[in-house]
Structure formats: C-alpha cells, structure tokens
Design an enzyme around this catalytic site. Structure first.
Site, PDB file in Angstrom:
ATOM      1  N   GLU A 177     -23.557 -34.913  -1.625  1.00 15.56           N
ATOM      2  CA  GLU A 177     -23.526 -35.124  -3.080  1.00 15.56           C
ATOM      3  C   GLU A 177     -22.908 -33.931  -3.790  1.00 15.56           C
ATOM      4  O   GLU A 177     -23.199 -32.782  -3.449  1.00 15.56           O
ATOM      5  CB  GLU A 177     -24.946 -35.352  -3.613  1.00 15.56           C
ATOM      6  N   GLU A 189     -33.020 -34.845  -1.982  1.00 19.40           N
ATOM      7  CA  GLU A 189     -33.504 -33.573  -2.534  1.00 19.40           C
ATOM      8  C   GLU A 189     -35.027 -33.452  -2.498  1.00 19.40           C
ATOM      9  O   GLU A 189     -35.683 -33.391  -3.544  1.00 19.40           O
ATOM     10  CB  GLU A 189     -32.954 -33.377  -3.954  1.00 19.40           C
TER      11      GLU A 189
END
Ligand SMILES: *[C@@H]1O[C@H](CO)[C@@H](O)[C@H](O)[C@H]1NC(C)=O
Ligand SMILES: *[C@@H]1O[C@H](CO)[C@@H](O)[C@H](O)[C@H]1NC(C)=O
Ligand SMILES: *[C@@H]1O[C@H](CO)[C@@H](O)[C@H](O)[C@H]1NC(C)=O
Ligand SMILES: *[C@@H]1O[C@H](CO)[C@@H](O)[C@H](O)[C@H]1NC(C)=O
Ligand SMILES: *[C@@H]1O[C@H](CO)[C@@H](O)[C@H](O)[C@H]1NC(C)=O
Length: 521
Positions: free
Chosen positions: A355, A250
């Site tokens: 994820e 991220e």
C-alpha cells in the site's frame, strides 16, 4: 441501431490505439495532468528495441509523458560522459512479481460513476497493452475507510461461529467484482490479487467498534480464519482467483488506537499463534493451498516486529508464511536497510509493497494536488529504493478517487494517480500515474534485478535500478532530479549515450543477447 453504434465505436478505438498523446492541462505552479473524456484518452505502446538500438521513454516535470526516443547501442565510444551506469547482468537479485493498485469500494464506485466509455478508458489506461500493463491488484475483504460506511461480512447473526450468513455485499457485486473482471479482460498477463481484511464483524472483536483499539476474541480465532477462506471461495465462484492474502491490514493501528477507521489490533505473539493454529492449516488444507500468506502489511518500521520478533515467538509460523507486506507511510523516516532483517536472515521469504499513497499525513492539508510532480518523484524514489532492497512488487492504494480524494467514511481523504471528476465527465491522470508506468509497463513479471554500478559526480542527482526481462531486454529506470544531462549506460563492451531531461524519469530498454561471448567481446 446497436450495430451502427458498435461499428462507430470500433472505428474510433482502432484509430486511437497507441497514438494518443497526453491532452495536457497545466496546473499553476505544478506539472500537468492528462485529461481523459468519453472520446479521448492518451495511450501508448511499448516498442521492442531493435538490434544495436535502445528505446527510451521520458516523463518530466515540464510536461513530457512517455515521450519515446531511440538511440544507438553499440561499441563504446572514446568520448566520456561525466556519469556512467555500468550494468552487470551476471549479478542477479530478486524476481519481480508485479505492480498494481487497489480496487477499494471508493475506487470502484468512482469508476462506475463514469460513462461506459470513460470506464473503458480507465481500465485500458491501467491494465492493457495501450496502458501501464498492471498485473497486480489489492482487494479489501469487506469494508475499509475507503467505503461509504463501515461494514464487514456476516455482521448478523451475532456470535455466528459457523458464519452461516456470509454473503458478498453490493460493493462486491456491483462495483469491485465488475472492475476486477474488466481489468482481467484487458490485462496482458494474469492479474495477481492480494486480499486483505481491515476489520471482521464487531462480534468477533474485544471492543465493539470498527475503529480505535480492539483485538480478536480468542474464541473466534478459527472463525476469523474461516472468514478468510470463505472470501476465497466466494471470489472464486465469480471466476476471480486470489493470489495472496495478508494477515490483517496495519495490525499496529488497532493496538494503539492509531486509526479511527476499520482496524483490528494484534500482538506478535497472538498473530503468530493464529497463523500456526488457525489460518495456516485452514488455507493449506483447502483447495486454495497455494495461496501466498503475507504477514506484516504494516509500515516499514514494523518489519522486524511482524517478522523477526514474531518468528522468535512462534517459529512454526515460518511453515506457513510466504512473505511480508509493507506500507509506504514511514518511508521518509525509516531507512530501507531495515529490509535486510528479512532478506539476509530469511532469503526464501519475499517482501512486497502492499500500500502507498500521497496526501495521507495530517499536515498535508491539500489531500488531492492535481499535477504534483513532487508526489510523482516520491513514488519514483520509493519504488527504486524498495526494488533496490529486493522487494518483489509494489501495489499502490486506490486506483482512482474523486476530486476530494474520497469517498471515505472516516474523512481520511488522500491523493490517487487517477482523479475522477464526475461532474465534468472526465478523469485526470496525475504525474503519479506515469511514475507507476515507468516501472509497471517495462518490468514484466519474471524480470530479475541486476547489478548497476555508478561512476559519478555527486551532483548528478540520479536514482536508478535495472532488470533483465523475459523479453530478452535490459530495462533501466533512471530518475534525474537535477538539470538536463547526458549519461552513458554500459554493459560489457556496449554503450548507450542517453540524454536525460531536467527533473524527469526515463525508462531505457536495451536488447540483451543472453550469450556470454557476445557480452564479453
Ligand atoms: C504560484 O507560486 C507563486 C510564487 O511562489 C505564488 O505567488 C502564487 O500564489 C502561486 N500560485 C498558485 C496558484 O498557487
Ligand atoms: C475530449 O477531449 C478531446 C481532447 O482533449 C477534446 O478535443 C474534446 O473536445 C473533448 N470532448 C469533450 C466532450 O469535452
Ligand atoms: C444476514 O445478513 C443480512 C445482511 O446483513 C441481514 O439483513 C440478515 O438479517 C442476516 N440474517 C440473519 C439470519 O441474521
Ligand atoms: C454474543 O455474545 C456476547 C458476548 O458473549 C453477548 O453479550 C451477546 O448478547 C451475544 N449476542 C447474541 C445475539 O447472542
Ligand atoms: C485437513 O483436513 C482433514 C479432513 O478434514 C483433517 O482430517 C486434517 O486434520 C486437516 N489437517 C490439518 C493440518 O488441519
């Protein structure tokens, strides 16, 4: 003494394999959890469909878990169903890589906290032929928020460009590696691991903290590439091959200070340069040159940013990137059609879900909700949607968490398909666990998605996706969010009539003879 114990163990397991039903515990206002303890855990085996028959497995809000039924697969009947799904195996889409979950510090610490028998039950439940047959895992390179404290490798000495003190930690040696090894032993096909760094050691970063805003110091670009290569070498030494690696978890978070946990921010321009000048050549020029380099590893909304815009800045990155990873957390707000920015313009690059978890938003006050069917439904819908837009796999977040949804040093607790209750020495298989299994067990690596057409009433409340598998079967996953109904599933001249339970997911497996004559007649 040892011998007697061993014998006893074998007898119990022998009797148990593939026959144990869910030990259901009802949760008020929710669905059920299935309870596993040292002597009991539900399991099931896949049964290959016979000629002219289908096998269906159903899990439902009412508490069914992988309930197996059989039915007729034959010439189309006269009686019509109001909804039918028509399969076309001649129209093929992506090839599936797999499904799995993440072996975080938190997951492996929870796993190790249980008695040995329960540890075995958990591994078998996820990976074996008596369980979900997961064939992928994600492993953090160093720490994440799902660790007991923030850390990275080679924190000392500072400014150590050559990474002279790069050693694995106790989390690797005592927890993650043993869990991965146990999974590798039970798995029915090779486990493909995806490795990810959340944050490097602080001395590589422009700001001296694990969370919040920071970027990589320019002078450590090559060191950060070597940091990744060293991880591959260390895990390889333990007999754990890594299949893919993402280019930092991220990376948006660290640009906007979105997260108070381990992060590092990137601009697309810097990321592109790091891939072209450092990571790419370092990997491709090593013994790990076949590693899949996966960029992005961020929310769905960022796909054009980490792919199309990055490639405009640094087109040579295409020489190194195999695909892009996406996370789950904006999927409710961002339509999946955004994936076409990649699949339509770069059809030889893949997209993979790296994820997902429930309970992550601040407004979700209850982090762990035992028995939530709604959370399972969100998983099912998301997986169907992702697969329908050509994603090649879907990797869940923590394989298991404790009753609070941790441990997590940054108090970022969330839900998991398996919740461990160390105090009462049992674990709970959530509805999300079964949601994952309706895909992972029946859509093995190498399966190819095929076209499905629906003729329907708008009230049928169905989501669905279908695959041709290397087992010479067709697998159809159907999510019924409405009332009980009967649908017809057709292919060529063949038809199956299938009863769908109310608020249920059904996986259907049909024999497929790869023979045009048979298909056309
Ligand atoms: C279950 O739902 C009912 C009606 O919505 C509510 O009154 C009750 O408090 C709920 N029970 C629990 C344990 O949440
Ligand atoms: C374990 O679970 C089984 C099945 O639910 C139950 O019969 C048994 O009593 C449990 N054992 C313990 C020690 O709780
Ligand atoms: C190497 O790392 C270990 C563990 O973090 C640390 O205790 C040790 O002091 C480091 N060695 C050097 C020379 O910095
Ligand atoms: C590492 O580099 C930083 C920035 O140049 C410096 O402030 C720090 O003192 C250095 N640390 C050591 C141990 O040399
Ligand atoms: C690969 O490694 C060799 C030997 O270390 C070196 O000469 C060469 O420049 C490297 N190639 C790339 C693309 O980095």
């Amino acid at each position: 003494m040892m011998k007697i114990k061993l014998l006893l163990f074998i007898t119990i397991i022998y009797k148990a394999h593939g026959e144990n039903k869910c030990a259901a515990r009802e949760i008020p206002n929710e669905s059920v959890v299935c309870v596993c303890n040292s002597t009991y855990c539900d399991d099931f085996v896949r049964e290959p469909p016979k000629r002219n028959a289908y096998v269906a497995y159903t899990s439902s809000k009412s508490g069914l878990r992988f309930v197996k039924t059989e039915g007729h697969w034959g010439k189309q009947g006269k009686e019509k169903c109001s909804t039918s799904l028509t399969l076309d195996p001649t129209i093929k889409y992506q090839r599936v890589e797999g499904f799995g979950g993440a072996v975080t510090d938190a997951a492996s610490i929870n796993w190790k906290s249980m008695p040995e028998e329960l540890q075995k039950h958990l591994i078998r439940s996820y990976f074996s032929k008596y369980g979900l047959e997961y064939n992928m895992m994600r492993v953090p390179i160093g720490g994440t928020d799902f660790s007991t404290h923030p850390y990275a490798y080679n924190e000392l000495p500072e400014n150590d460009t050559l990474l002279t003190n790069y050693t694995l930690t106790i989390e690797d040696r005592k927890y993650k590696i043993p869990m991965i090894k146990a999974a590798m032993q039970e798995a029915t096909s090779p486990i493909h691991l995806v490795a990810t760094t959340w944050s490097p050691p602080l001395w590589m970063k422009t700001v001296d903290t694990y969370g919040g805003y920071s970027q990589l110091k320019k002078k450590y670009y090559q060191t950060y590439a070597d940091y990744h290569l060293k991880f591959l070498q260390h895990y390889n030494k333990y007999g754990i091959p890594i299949w893919g690696m993402t280019t930092t978890n991220e990376p948006i978070n660290g640009m906007f200070s979105f997260a108070k946990f381990n992060s590092m921010g990137w601009t697309v321009k810097n990321m592109g340069h790091w891939i072209v000048d450092n990571l790419g050549p370092t990997i491709r020029n090593s013994t790990f040159k076949d590693l899949k380099i996966i960029t992005g590893d961020d929310q769905r909304i960022t796909v054009p940013y980490w792919f199309n815009i990055m490639l405009r800045e640094t087109p040579n990155a295409l020489d190194y990137i195999d695909g892009i990873g996406v996370h789950y957390y904006t999927d409710q707000f961002v339509p999946a059609v955004i994936f076409e920015t990649v699949t339509k313009t770069y059809p030889n690059k893949f997209i993979i879900g790296t994820e997902a978890c429930e309970g992550s938003f601040p407004w979700q006050k209850e982090k762990v909700i035992l028995g939530s069917w709604k959370r399972a439904q969100r998983y099912i819908d998301d997986i169907i949607q992702d697969l329908s837009y050509n994603l090649i796999g879907w990797i869940d977040w923590n394989l298991c968490l404790d009753m609070r949804g941790g441990p997590n040093w940054a108090n970022n607790f969330v839900d998991s398909p398996i919740i461990v209750n160390a105090k009462s020495q049992e674990f709970y298989k959530q509805p999300m666990f079964y949601a994952m299994g309706h895909f992972s067990k029946f859509i093995p690596r190498g399966s190819v998605r095929i076209e499905v057409e629906k003729s329907f009433t708008i009230f049928s409340h169905l989501n669905y996706v279908a695959f041709l598998t290397p087992r010479d079967t067709i697998v159809v996953v159907v999510h019924n969010k409405g009332k009980k109904q009967t649908i017809s599933v057709k292919c060529g001249s063949m038809e199956a009539r299938v009863d769908l339970e109310e608020e249920a997911v059904t996986t259907l497996e049909l024999p497929y003879e790869n023979n045009e004559f048979d298909f056309g007649k």
